[in-house]
Each structure stands twice: as C-alpha cells, then as structure tokens.
Design an enzyme around this catalytic site. Structure first.
Site, PDB file in Angstrom:
ATOM      1  N   SER A   7     -53.811   4.629 -22.478  1.00  0.00           N
ATOM      2  CA  SER A   7     -52.681   4.651 -23.413  1.00  0.00           C
ATOM      3  C   SER A   7     -51.788   5.836 -23.095  1.00  0.00           C
ATOM      4  CB  SER A   7     -53.190   4.777 -24.850  1.00  0.00           C
ATOM      5  OG  SER A   7     -52.111   5.148 -25.687  1.00  0.00           O
ATOM      6  N   HIS A  32     -51.469   0.628 -21.576  1.00  0.00           N
ATOM      7  CA  HIS A  32     -51.276   0.414 -23.013  1.00  0.00           C
ATOM      8  C   HIS A  32     -50.097   1.272 -23.491  1.00  0.00           C
ATOM      9  CE1 HIS A  32     -52.785  -0.689 -27.037  1.00  0.00           C
ATOM     10  NE2 HIS A  32     -52.445   0.542 -27.400  1.00  0.00           N
ATOM     11  N   ASP A  34     -47.796   2.296 -26.725  1.00  0.00           N
ATOM     12  CA  ASP A  34     -47.772   2.318 -28.193  1.00  0.00           C
ATOM     13  C   ASP A  34     -46.347   2.442 -28.705  1.00  0.00           C
ATOM     14  OD1 ASP A  34     -50.564   2.196 -28.959  1.00  0.00           O
ATOM     15  OD2 ASP A  34     -50.766   4.109 -27.915  1.00  0.00           O
ATOM     16  N   MET A  36     -44.096   2.776 -31.936  1.00  0.00           N
ATOM     17  CA  MET A  36     -44.179   3.150 -33.363  1.00  0.00           C
ATOM     18  C   MET A  36     -42.781   3.366 -33.931  1.00  0.00           C
ATOM     19  SD  MET A  36     -47.268   5.899 -33.206  1.00  0.00           S
ATOM     20  CE  MET A  36     -48.755   5.613 -32.228  1.00  0.00           C
ATOM     21  N   HIS A  65     -48.254  -2.499 -27.705  1.00  0.00           N
ATOM     22  CA  HIS A  65     -48.886  -2.538 -29.028  1.00  0.00           C
ATOM     23  C   HIS A  65     -47.811  -2.173 -30.044  1.00  0.00           C
ATOM     24  CE1 HIS A  65     -52.036  -0.327 -31.801  1.00  0.00           C
ATOM     25  NE2 HIS A  65     -51.455  -1.344 -32.400  1.00  0.00           N
ATOM     26  N   MET A  67     -46.470  -1.256 -33.353  1.00  0.00           N
ATOM     27  CA  MET A  67     -46.804  -0.742 -34.692  1.00  0.00           C
ATOM     28  C   MET A  67     -45.481  -0.577 -35.417  1.00  0.00           C
ATOM     29  SD  MET A  67     -49.715   1.923 -33.449  1.00  0.00           S
ATOM     30  CE  MET A  67     -49.156   1.820 -31.761  1.00  0.00           C
ATOM     31  N   MET A 136     -58.479  -2.066 -34.280  1.00  0.00           N
ATOM     32  CA  MET A 136     -58.188  -0.626 -34.370  1.00  0.00           C
ATOM     33  C   MET A 136     -59.443   0.100 -34.842  1.00  0.00           C
ATOM     34  SD  MET A 136     -55.106  -0.176 -33.347  1.00  0.00           S
ATOM     35  CE  MET A 136     -55.191   1.608 -33.551  1.00  0.00           C
ATOM     36  N   ASP A 174     -59.098   0.012 -29.794  1.00  0.00           N
ATOM     37  CA  ASP A 174     -58.102   1.076 -29.634  1.00  0.00           C
ATOM     38  C   ASP A 174     -58.344   2.171 -30.665  1.00  0.00           C
ATOM     39  OD1 ASP A 174     -55.817   2.571 -29.200  1.00  0.00           O
ATOM     40  OD2 ASP A 174     -54.418   1.017 -29.869  1.00  0.00           O
TER      41      ASP A 174
HETATM   42  C1  DX5 Z   1     -53.045   4.936 -32.071  1.00  0.00           C
HETATM   43  C2  DX5 Z   1     -52.656   4.187 -30.837  1.00  0.00           C
HETATM   44  C3  DX5 Z   1     -53.598   4.352 -29.731  1.00  0.00           C
HETATM   45  C4  DX5 Z   1     -53.773   5.743 -29.227  1.00  0.00           C
HETATM   46  C5  DX5 Z   1     -55.215   5.901 -28.932  1.00  0.00           C
HETATM   47  O1  DX5 Z   1     -52.237   4.535 -33.115  1.00  0.00           O
HETATM   48  O2  DX5 Z   1     -52.559   2.796 -31.103  1.00  0.00           O
HETATM   49  O3  DX5 Z   1     -53.315   3.470 -28.644  1.00  0.00           O
HETATM   50  O4  DX5 Z   1     -53.035   6.053 -28.075  1.00  0.00           O
HETATM   51  O5  DX5 Z   1     -55.430   7.204 -28.610  1.00  0.00           O
HETATM   52  P1  DX5 Z   1     -56.869   7.841 -28.436  1.00  0.00           P
HETATM   53  O6  DX5 Z   1     -57.542   7.098 -27.319  1.00  0.00           O
HETATM   54  O7  DX5 Z   1     -56.519   9.234 -28.092  1.00  0.00           O
HETATM   55  O8  DX5 Z   1     -57.588   7.692 -29.733  1.00  0.00           O
HETATM   56 ZN    ZN Z   2     -52.435   1.422 -29.317  1.00  0.00          ZN
END
Ligand code: DX5
Ligand code: ZN
Length: 224
Positions: A7, A32, A34, A36, A65, A67, A136, A174
């Site tokens: 990620s 991956h 993210d 947000m 992903h 969010m 999650m 994740d």
């Molecule tokens: C959190 C993200 C993850 C994050 C995971 O909201 O969706 O993808 O990057 O990070 P680690 O592996 O550091 O928990």
């Molecule tokens: Zn993620």
C-alpha cells in the site's frame, strides 16, 4: 495463490515510482492505492492524476481502494486513469449492486470492502458479483494502525461461504498486516495481503516485501 499488495499510503510520495518499483522487486504483485476523501474517512490522500502517473511507472495491477462517499461519481475517472481493480465500501454505497456492475462495465475487477464493525451478512447478496472481498482489519483512514484480531473470523467465514455456494471471489485483507500478523490472516483464508507500513515504513521496501511474502507462503504451506 498468495499475493502481496504493498500500500503506497506509507510510501514516500516524492519518490513514488522508485518505491513502487522496489516493492515489486521484492515480490509485491499488486499495488494497493488508498483513495480517501476526508468525509467517509477522516483523512485525505490522492485522486485520479496520481493513479495516472503510477500507471506509467508500473505494469502491476493498480488496486484502488475507494474510501469515499458517492463512489459512483468517481469510478469512471479512476478506470480511465488506469485502475485495474476498484473496491467500494459497503458502508458508503447506497446501491451496491449497481455500483459493482458499474466497476465491471468500466473493465475493472470489482471488490466490496467491509469495515471491522460490518458483518459478512451485509454483503451476502453481492458475493456472486464481486471478484474480491476486502476485509478491513483496522478502521480505515490511516496507515500503521494495530491489527484487530476479531476480524479474522470474517475471512474464515468468507472462505467457507465461497465453498458452500461455489463462488469464486478472492479474499483480501487490509490493515496492520506485518510479520507478526501475516500467518494469522493467511491461516484464516486471506489471499491478497495489503501491507503499507510493513513494506514502506522503514528499511528497504524490496527486502520488507520479500520477508512478508516468505512468511505468508510458509503459513500457507503449514495450512495445507
Ligand atoms: C487504511 C488503508 C490501508 C493502509 C494499511 O485505511 O486502507 O490500505 O495503507 O496500512 P498498514 O499496512 O500500515 O496498516
Ligand atoms: Zn486500503
């Protein structure tokens, strides 16, 4: 087959290309990403322009992903920017069936995500549509959080339902996946392992990815 999905949330954004390349050299086979929006989760990250730039520096699939609230509004933009996989949260989608079909209609693999507080039952009616389910194992929004062990039973349950109903989705996990938790998630049935901090947090991303994959594959062998 176990796959590691580094990620980039924990990567150095000024050296993104280099960091993604290193994670790939270490065995990461899915990147991956993210996304947000500061509304669905209390943090902001990046949008389609960064996905478009990533597309130029790696041939690995980009796993976006989302969010974000109102994911339908942005799915075409992420697909156009080069996303290969797009996942949406059950909690953020008002018409989940429609949204998942929309992802597929844009030529991407479709994933559904559930937060730690959401039961597997909430996505029962879309399990025959999705290519993957993302469980999650932290509350979404930030990297480097502590793994929540009570989410493990949902990976087990998803593996069981897949067999019972003869479905074909893959199971992704994740949050908080690191050397001390990776065997547990693999034994519970997770196959696509997202790791941010454990890959990019410190040291060499290539070596970190390699060590995580080795640990995951060892756990998979013991499981069989
Ligand atoms: C959190 C993200 C993850 C994050 C995971 O909201 O969706 O993808 O990057 O990070 P680690 O592996 O550091 O928990
Ligand atoms: Zn993620």
């Amino acid at each position: 087959m176990i796959e590691l999905a580094p990620s980039i949330l924990s990567a150095d954004f000024a050296r993104l290309g280099e960091q993604v390349r290193a994670a790939g050299e270490g065995g990461g086979s899915v990147i991956h990403v993210d996304i947000m929006d500061g509304h669905f989760v209390p943090n902001l990250t990046l949008g389609p322009p960064v996905v478009r730039s990533l597309r130029k520096v790696t041939k690995l699939p980009l796993d976006c992903h989302l969010m974000i609230e109102n994911p339908d509004q942005f799915i075409p933009d992420f697909a156009d920017a080069g996303a290969n996989w797009i996942s949406v949260h059950q909690e953020a989608s008002r018409h989940l069936n429609r949204t998942l079909h929309m992802i597929k209609d844009h030529g991407c693999l479709a994933g559904v995500v559930i937060n730690p507080a959401t039961p597997v039952e909430a996505i029962s009616e879309v399990l025959d549509i999705v290519d993957y389910v993302l469980v999650m194992s932290v509350n979404p929004g930030f990297g480097a959080q502590k793994f929540i062990p009570s989410t493990l039973h949902k990976m087990r349950k998803l593996a069981e339902i897949r067999g019972d109903r003869d479905l074909h989705y893959r199971i992704e996990v994740d949050g908080g996946v690191a050397l001390d938790t990776i065997a547990d998630v693999v034994r519970a049935g997770a196959e696509i392992l997202v790791a941010g901090n454990a890959v990019f947090g410190s040291g060499d991303p290539s070596k970190n990815a390699g060590a995580l994959l080795r640990a995951a594959n060892e756990a998979a062998m013991v499981k069989v």
